[in-house]
Scaffold this active site. Sequence first.
Site, short mmCIF file in Angstrom:
data_model
loop_
_atom_site.label_atom_id
_atom_site.label_comp_id
_atom_site.label_asym_id
_atom_site.label_seq_id
_atom_site.Cartn_x
_atom_site.Cartn_y
_atom_site.Cartn_z
CG ASP A 119 -9.53 9.99 6.03
OD1 ASP A 119 -8.35 9.87 5.99
OD2 ASP A 119 -10.36 8.81 5.67
CG HIS B 98 0.17 6.19 -0.87
ND1 HIS B 98 -1.03 6.43 -1.40
CD2 HIS B 98 -0.09 5.61 0.34
CE1 HIS B 98 -2.04 6.48 -0.41
NE2 HIS B 98 -1.48 5.75 0.52
CG HIS C 261 -7.69 6.26 4.82
ND1 HIS C 261 -7.26 7.49 4.77
CD2 HIS C 261 -6.56 5.65 4.47
CE1 HIS C 261 -5.79 7.68 4.95
NE2 HIS C 261 -5.44 6.47 4.47
CG HIS D 51 -1.77 1.21 1.34
ND1 HIS D 51 -3.15 1.09 0.99
CD2 HIS D 51 -1.53 2.46 1.83
CE1 HIS D 51 -3.47 2.54 1.34
NE2 HIS D 51 -2.59 3.05 1.97
CD GLU D 52 1.91 3.50 3.61
OE1 GLU D 52 2.06 4.67 3.03
OE2 GLU D 52 0.89 3.18 4.28
CD GLU E 188 -5.29 5.83 1.40
OE1 GLU E 188 -5.54 4.76 1.67
OE2 GLU E 188 -4.27 6.50 1.44
CE1 TYR F 273 -4.03 9.81 0.39
CE2 TYR F 273 -4.17 11.29 2.05
CZ TYR F 273 -3.87 9.97 1.58
OH TYR F 273 -4.17 8.94 2.61
#
Lengths: 99, 337
Positions: B252, B159, B257, B155-156, B179, B170
């Site tokens: 958020d 990005h 998310h 996931h990271e 996301e 974002y």
Amino acid sequence: MKISVERTGGIAALTRVWTVTADTARARNQWQPIVEACPWDAVPKTVRAAAAAVEGSQPDRFFYAIRAGQRRAALPEQSVTGPWRVLVDSTRAASEDSG
Amino acid sequence: MRRLARQDAPEFSVAARAAKEALSHVRSFQSARTAPGPVVPPGLRDVQPGPPVRSIYDAGGSETLPGKLVRKEGDPESGDVAADEAYVGLGHTHRLFADIFGRNSIDGAGLPLDATVHFGKLYDNAFWDGRQMVFGDGDGQVFERFTRSLSVIGHELTHGVTQFSAGLAYRNQAGALNESMSDVFGALVEQYVKKQPVSKASWLIGEGLFTPQVQGSALRSMKAPGTAYDDDVLGKDPQPDSMDSYVRTSADNGGVHINSGIPNRAFYLTAESLGGNAWEAPGRIWYETLTGGSLPATATFRVFARATAAAAVELFGSGSTEHDAVRKAWETVKVKV
């Protein structure tokens, strides 16, 4: 005086809230300098404004919305340093102790 | 030209190759025009991916990046569980993008992969800071260490891929797509390593991160958004599974998310419909959409859905099984294509 720290965002997007109520003279004397040390007028008031002010791409980071009495501040976690860090950590520790 | 590029018959091969090359140049041009991040020169799209160049650092409980180098490429295990999990996870993620999508690291140009573990004290998060990955140890009450989950490592890193390709903003729907890209390719990294077909995969993001005290299996479920956890303290997983329950919020970054559950499910439904391995046709369609160069940084769900349908047509043809699967998936989550 009620102090609250709300943390949002992060990869899990779980909201956590820590609060402390300084309702005795002794508690107010303890918390007042910690609150007064923060530059409230120099930072955004809402998380939305704080997010808009972040430079570059930093997905999954936390945001903090901080309240102390009538004062409001919102900061990305990378800006929670110096007196802000003391306030956030102290509130979290006191809240977790009382909880 | 796209139709011509798909011709397999020998008599069309020269024309098809020429058309593919022309389309590739168009995409590269569009990419250069729209991508906000560093632009990868067109020729690099064809470069053979190199091996990963990993460096794992230990912040030692501080918040200073990157920290002390504890394992670099080719080193034996460091003995630190988090550092070794990060090293292996970075390698798996690099391998999915290289083997399956032909991508030469995060930026398409062999970017070294840096990660820091043991960031902060009881830090219950992981993030991409624009240059590297950062992992906390968790607070021990809600979260375990964040390197435990391969889908989170994927996931990271994704990005980073998004930053260097479509550069999705974002915030709001573009942010939820950003996301979702990270969840999609994070899940694919896990499935590719385990050689799991669609039907055998968990479709969970962050499985194993919660401590046993938490009533929940993971951070998110791509198969059934909104069902990953339901806990007395944390509350219930807030993800919607279609536009009918889209969440409007200022928190958020506009619910990035939260509403990511909608495109996440669209990917799952596409994969479920096609069967087999999700990193094959569904992964190719989503990867082409993300990196093809025509996706705007402020894309809405509808713009993205149309782009996936266009990518399915480009890769597999109009009216193909893959094209139909994509259209039906978006229809099910109530996003008009």
